[in-house]
Write a protein that holds these residues in place. Structure first.
Motif: not given
Ligand code: FEO
Length: 175
Positions: A17-19, A24-26, A46-48, A50-55, A94-99, A127-132
């Motif tokens: 999901l994170e990848f 999605v962001y790309r 940048h966000q794209a 960051e999502e790789i960092v999350h993965a 998408h962030e809401q789905k990830v949360s 992190e999800q609170i912040e991203e949303e």
């Molecule tokens: Fe990895 Fe934007 O949530």
């Protein structure tokens, strides 16, 4: 301690999901590039990253615990259109789905009494609170600006201020 096969599967789904979020962001960055908003495109790229960092955080956690990280099938991202409002609304959805997925992981880990994943999952809850919140704030600005070209130009310049990201898991917050 090694996590159960059931939990391992759920964590692997989160890696996918994170990848997927990165893709999605790309795609959203491409839409902004297409509509001549280079600042918004840079912010989304940048966000794209960051999502790789999350993965990578989930991959490292599984590997550290003697589990086997594996990446599943990533579906092609959809284009929501090229207006700034549509693009950032898609980002928020998408962030809401990830949360929701992170909350699902928290509940599954708690049900199993898997304490070792707690620090990682707590980090992701914050992190999800912040991203949303960040994306919601940008949407609020876009709604305020409406169709005013100068306002959108100014917002695009501000979004360009976001620094370049790394895709490495450096341990802390990627912000
Ligand atoms: Fe990895 Fe934007 O949530």
């Amino acid at each position: 301690m090694k996590m159960s096969p059931e939990l391992e599967k759920l964590f692997n789904d989160q890696i996918t999901l994170e990848f997927g979020a990165s893709m999605v962001y790309r795609q959203l960055a491409i839409e902004m590039e297409d509509n001549d908003f280079p600042g918004a495109a840079q912010w989304l790229r940048h966000q794209a990253d960051e999502e790789i960092v999350h993965a990578n955080k989930f991959i490292d956690h599984l590997a550290d615990r003697g589990n086997h990280p594996s990446i599943g099938t990533i579906s092609a991202p959809k284009s929501p259109g090229t207006t700034m409002l549509k693009v950032f609304n898609a980002a928020l959805a998408h962030e809401q789905k990830v949360s929701a997925a992170i909350r699902g992981l928290v509940n599954a880990a708690e049900a199993e009494g898997d304490l070792d994943s707690r620090p990682l999952l707590n980090w992701f809850l914050s992190e999800q609170i912040e991203e949303e919140s960040t994306v919601s704030e940008i949407i609020g600005r876009i709604q305020l600006i409406g169709d005013d070209g100068v306002g959108l130009y100014q917002l695009d310049l501000e979004l360009a201020q976001r620094p370049v990201a790394t895709t490495e898991n450096t341990g802390g917050s990627p912000h």
